[in-house]
Motif scaffolding. Structure first.
Motif, short mmCIF file in Angstrom:
data_model
loop_
_atom_site.label_atom_id
_atom_site.label_comp_id
_atom_site.label_asym_id
_atom_site.label_seq_id
_atom_site.Cartn_x
_atom_site.Cartn_y
_atom_site.Cartn_z
N VAL A 66 6.78 6.65 2.63
CA VAL A 66 7.22 6.84 1.25
C VAL A 66 6.20 6.22 0.31
O VAL A 66 6.01 5.00 0.28
CB VAL A 66 8.60 6.17 1.04
N ALA A 67 5.52 7.09 -0.44
CA ALA A 67 4.50 6.61 -1.37
C ALA A 67 5.16 5.75 -2.44
O ALA A 67 6.20 6.10 -2.98
CB ALA A 67 3.78 7.79 -2.00
N GLN A 68 4.55 4.62 -2.71
CA GLN A 68 5.14 3.69 -3.68
C GLN A 68 4.70 4.08 -5.09
O GLN A 68 3.52 4.17 -5.38
CB GLN A 68 4.70 2.27 -3.36
N VAL A 69 5.70 4.35 -5.93
CA VAL A 69 5.36 4.77 -7.29
C VAL A 69 5.93 3.83 -8.33
O VAL A 69 5.39 3.70 -9.42
CB VAL A 69 5.84 6.21 -7.57
N THR A 190 12.75 -1.80 4.59
CA THR A 190 13.71 -0.73 4.84
C THR A 190 12.98 0.59 5.07
O THR A 190 12.86 1.04 6.20
CB THR A 190 14.71 -0.62 3.67
N ALA A 191 12.43 1.16 4.00
CA ALA A 191 11.71 2.43 4.16
C ALA A 191 10.33 2.18 4.76
O ALA A 191 9.83 1.06 4.76
CB ALA A 191 11.58 3.10 2.80
N SER A 192 9.69 3.23 5.28
CA SER A 192 8.32 3.13 5.76
C SER A 192 7.38 3.29 4.58
O SER A 192 7.13 4.40 4.12
CB SER A 192 8.04 4.22 6.80
N VAL A 193 6.92 2.18 4.09
CA VAL A 193 6.16 2.16 2.85
C VAL A 193 4.75 2.72 3.04
O VAL A 193 4.10 2.47 4.05
CB VAL A 193 6.09 0.70 2.32
N GLU A 220 9.39 -5.50 9.82
CA GLU A 220 9.27 -4.85 11.13
C GLU A 220 9.10 -3.34 11.00
O GLU A 220 8.72 -2.67 11.94
CB GLU A 220 10.50 -5.13 12.00
N THR A 221 9.43 -2.78 9.83
CA THR A 221 9.30 -1.34 9.67
C THR A 221 7.83 -0.97 9.58
O THR A 221 7.09 -1.59 8.82
CB THR A 221 10.01 -0.89 8.37
N PRO A 222 7.40 0.05 10.32
CA PRO A 222 6.00 0.44 10.23
C PRO A 222 5.66 0.88 8.81
O PRO A 222 6.48 1.52 8.16
CB PRO A 222 5.89 1.63 11.20
N TYR A 223 4.52 0.50 8.34
CA TYR A 223 4.06 0.99 7.05
C TYR A 223 2.63 1.47 7.18
O TYR A 223 1.98 1.22 8.20
CB TYR A 223 4.20 -0.10 5.97
N LEU A 224 2.17 2.16 6.15
CA LEU A 224 0.78 2.61 6.15
C LEU A 224 0.10 2.06 4.91
O LEU A 224 0.56 2.26 3.79
CB LEU A 224 0.70 4.14 6.14
N SER A 225 -0.96 1.34 5.16
CA SER A 225 -1.77 0.86 4.05
C SER A 225 -3.04 1.71 4.08
O SER A 225 -3.82 1.65 5.01
CB SER A 225 -2.08 -0.63 4.28
N ASN A 226 -3.18 2.53 3.06
CA ASN A 226 -4.30 3.48 3.01
C ASN A 226 -5.14 3.15 1.78
O ASN A 226 -4.78 3.49 0.67
CB ASN A 226 -3.75 4.91 2.95
N THR A 227 -6.23 2.44 2.00
CA THR A 227 -6.96 1.90 0.85
C THR A 227 -8.35 2.52 0.73
O THR A 227 -8.95 2.92 1.73
CB THR A 227 -7.12 0.37 0.99
N ALA A 248 0.80 -6.43 9.37
CA ALA A 248 1.91 -6.77 10.25
C ALA A 248 1.76 -6.03 11.58
O ALA A 248 1.05 -5.03 11.68
CB ALA A 248 3.23 -6.40 9.58
N ASP A 249 2.47 -6.54 12.60
CA ASP A 249 2.33 -6.01 13.96
C ASP A 249 2.56 -4.51 14.06
O ASP A 249 1.92 -3.83 14.86
CB ASP A 249 3.33 -6.72 14.88
N ALA A 250 3.50 -3.99 13.28
CA ALA A 250 3.86 -2.58 13.41
C ALA A 250 3.07 -1.69 12.45
O ALA A 250 3.28 -0.48 12.42
CB ALA A 250 5.35 -2.41 13.17
N ALA A 251 2.18 -2.28 11.70
CA ALA A 251 1.56 -1.55 10.59
C ALA A 251 0.40 -0.65 11.00
O ALA A 251 -0.26 -0.89 12.01
CB ALA A 251 1.06 -2.55 9.55
N CYS A 252 0.17 0.39 10.18
CA CYS A 252 -1.01 1.22 10.30
C CYS A 252 -1.88 0.99 9.08
O CYS A 252 -1.38 0.83 7.97
CB CYS A 252 -0.65 2.70 10.34
N ARG A 253 -3.18 0.98 9.30
CA ARG A 253 -4.07 0.84 8.18
C ARG A 253 -5.22 1.83 8.33
O ARG A 253 -5.79 1.98 9.42
CB ARG A 253 -4.67 -0.56 8.12
N VAL A 254 -5.53 2.47 7.20
CA VAL A 254 -6.78 3.22 7.12
C VAL A 254 -7.46 2.71 5.87
O VAL A 254 -6.89 2.79 4.78
CB VAL A 254 -6.55 4.74 7.03
#
Lengths: 449, 251
Positions: A66-69, A190-193, A220-227, A248-254
């Motif tokens: 969910v893209a943060q706006v 909560t949401a996958s940020v 704990e929810t996986p998130y994506l940090s796309n920077t 965080a452990d469950a996170a994805c980053r690009v």
């Protein structure tokens, strides 16, 4: 197929809503439209693409992030627990972003010399329509110049949702003595940020600046940090850049970093990856002025099932430029490392001196690393070297240390630290170096499950 | 202090030691001599716990404890020190850092307080002078870029700082010029004490001119085939090892 289609729909729907909510200056508004169509056309990369051959983006492509706006997000976090997030304290100017949104209450620009500016992108863009005293036009015109959207899905996605981030401007001749800390924290409870901050750093002629980007998160929810980071170093400028990945452990980053170097400028980048389930760091540097020098260093520690992928491209476009590249990985558990180092030496780039080295230390039988140097040399009077090694801890060294009364664990940690020692020596920000020293000597971080 | 009984050991697939018996008491210096391949270094290695050596029979007790039940670091803490024939180069590990960590592990085991950097430096000054160790050798990585002589001096320097009860010196003389040999021997002699035993493993008698042993043992085919006083070393120097190998084993 259904799932992928649903996720594509989800981004389209989110983009539609985002456009309604977030006004951008004309040129950027069309850039983001273009970016979203690029993203739709490209889709998430597959392993059929050369640059993604060893990295499967399924964890990202199959999650409805969910893209943060909302501007409100983030501002209610009055405190950040630096220790819990494993963040260094630098004690200088610091811009904090929570889920991609600037958090003024947590930020300070104290310590910046006269003329130098560190601002949030949203603030800069908001003033665009009023007047251009603050140079919003210049900022807007720079965005997307280095980070091209045409063939990079993640850059396109970041650009489509362009909204906030950090803008650092150092005028010609100005020296910023204390490091500027950009802190990107993703909180995904909560949401996958999907957090997509943007960084623009413009270092004027003969200026000097040191910038630390820290990327951290919790939940704990996986998130994506796309920077996406764009850096312009003017002639004779000195830019020292750090990317500290402690997701965080469950996170994805690009994360992609693009730098363009002017004549006789000096740029160094240190990418230190310590956390996150899926970490992809891209660095792409164009040596665009004669006599420019660039250092690209990287250190990563991976454990559990973590994946750390470092992709670098160094483009020698002008003569007499030097590049030094050293990436080292320490892999335990079932973790995987990927290194792809591309060096391009253009026809005009005579007297190029390019060195690339990639080393990996495997601490377990199940850890894996893939290393791929790629040299494309069109000039004839150049020096280019590359080398890759993969090894384990040396048994003789372990025995030597144990015969000197050190426990097996101590001996192991000492040798792991020793493996990274030359990279640590190049880190000029003491708080980061101290943290790494302690981390490497004491224990490996427990990575993603 | 050290009792080795009927020790058999393999290195890889090769049986190297074929029944070693050796008793070393506190205050004594024993020299173990023998031709190449006789098992000298394997004996030194197995006592210190080197990996890759398998004890197939026999025993070794150190101060009454089963030596082979202890990990290498436990042996080191209990007072066994091996000076390596080939000290390992460890780039990235500071020499002083290692020595301080080693000393503090030993002190912890002995129930003594750990030393901080200042106290440590004060304590090692004397030993540095004794081994003519340059300050720069402390700040450099362990053995990295050291000359052969510097590496051996560093081993004896560690010995002097750690003050073990049993020191095993594996070919400490090999590759040393006469000046370096004198410095190393001076360091070892300064460590002689009624509470401490030493085992010198050496191919040549030359070292024994400077460090005079109480006993000399000749190792051949993985067994001690002859034992005697210091004069045995001189005889070996004169006659070589050939005559020993042809004589029946004397135990």
């Amino acid at each position: 197929m259904t799932q992928v289609a649903t996720i594509a729909d989800s981004y389209a729907e989110q983009f539609g809503r985002f456009k309604q909510q977030t006004a951008l200056p004309g040129a950027l508004a069309s850039l983001r439209d273009e970016a979203f169509s690029c993203f739709e056309r490209l889709g998430f990369p597959t392993t059929r693409l050369e640059d993604w051959r060893f990295t499967n983006v399924a964890p990202i492509a199959e999650t409805a992030f969910v893209a943060q706006v909302a501007q409100s997000e983030g501002t209610d976090h009055t405190r950040l627990d630096f220790d819990a997030l494993h963040l260094p304290r630098l004690g200088g100017p610091e811009l904090v972003f929570v889920n991609g949104t600037f958090a003024p209450a947590l930020s300070t620009t104290d310590g910046l010399p006269a003329g130098a500016r560190a601002r949030s992108l949203a603030t800069v863009l908001a003033k665009h329509d009023v007047d251009d005293e603050d140079g919003a036009e210049a900022v807007a015109s720079r965005l997307g110049q280095l980070a091209r959207i045409e063939s990079r899905a993640f850059t396109a996605l970041n650009t489509a949702f362009l909204r906030d981030g950090a803008v650092i401007e150092v005028p010609p001749g100005v020296v910023v003595e204390t490091p500027i800390h950009l802190l990107f924290v993703t909180r995904s409870h909560t949401a996958s940020v999907l957090s997509q901050p943007r960084v623009l750093l413009v270092a004027g002629e003969n200026s000097q600046v040191r910038v630390v980007e820290s990327h951290a998160g919790d939940g704990e929810t996986p998130y994506l940090s796309n920077t996406v980071t764009e850096i312009v170093a003017g002639d004779h400028a000195g830019v020292d850049h750090y990317t500290l990945v402690r997701e965080a452990d469950a996170a994805c980053r690009v994360g992609s970093l693009h730098a363009s170097l002017g004549r006789a400028s000096n740029f160094s980048s240190h990418t230190i990856s310590l956390g996150g389930a899926f970490v992809r760091n891209e660095a792409s540097v164009v040596l665009g002025g004669e006599g420019a020098a660039c250092t690209l260093n990287g250190l990563y520690l991976a454990n559990g099932r973590q994946l750390v992928d470092n992709q670098t491209t160094i483009d020698h476009a002008q003569p007499h430029c030097d590049s030094h590249e050293l990436y080292k990985g320490i892999l335990d558990g079932r973790s995987r490392g990927v290194f792809n180092g591309k060096i391009i030496v253009r026809l005009d780039a005579q007297k190029t001196d390019a060195k690339q080295s990639n080393k990996a230390l495997l601490l377990s039988e199940d850890a894996q690393v893939t290393s791929k140097p790629q040299l494309e040399i069109f000039a004839d009077d150049v020096k280019c070297t590359h080398g890759a090694t993969v090894g384990q801890l040396d048994e003789d060294s372990l025995f030597y240390l144990r015969s000197r009364a050190l426990s097996h664990e101590q001996a192991r940690q000492l040798l792991i630290h020793a493996f990274a020692a030359d990279l640590l020596g190049h880190i000029k920000v003491e708080a980061i170096r101290r943290q790494l020293d302690a981390l490497l000597l004491e224990r490996l971080p427990v990575g993603g499950a | 202090m050290l009792e080795v009984r009927d020790l058999h050991a393999k290195a890889g697939d090769r049986q190297i030691l074929n029944g070693i018996d050796l008793t070393v008491n506190a205050g004594e210096i024993h020299a173990i001599m023998g031709p190449n391949g006789s098992g000298k270094s394997t004996l030194a290695g197995v006592l210190a716990g080197r990996n890759g050596i398998e004890v197939t029979a026999g025993s070794a007790t150190f101060q009454g404890n089963d030596l082979f039940a202890l990990e290498p670091e436990e042996r080191a803490r209990a007072g066994v020190f091996l000076a390596f024939q080939y000290p390992v180069e460890i780039p990235g590990v500071n020499n002083a850092y290692l020595l301080k960590a080693a000393l503090n592990e030993v002190r912890k085991y002995r129930g003594e307080p750990e030393l901080d950097a200042m106290d440590f430096m004060t304590l090692i000054r004397e030993q540095m002078k004794l081994l003519e160790m340059d300050d720069s050798l402390l700040t450099r990585p362990v053995n990295a870029g050291f000359s052969g002589g510097e590496k051996k001096r560093n081993e004896i320097f560690q010995l002097a700082v750690l003050e073990p009860s049993l020191a095993i010196l594996d070919e400490t003389d090999s590759g040393l010029d006469i000046d370096a040999l004198k410095i190393v021997a001076g360091g070892v002699n300064a460590m002689r004490s009624p509470d401490r035993a030493m085992v010198l493993v050496t191919h040549y008698q030359r070292l024994l001119n400077y460090i005079v042993p109480d006993f000399v043992h000749v190792l051949s085919g993985g067994r001690i085939v002859k034992s005697g006083g210091k004069e045995l070393a001189l005889e070996l120097e004169d006659r070589g090892y050939g005559w020993i190998e042809t004589e029946p084993a004397a135990v």
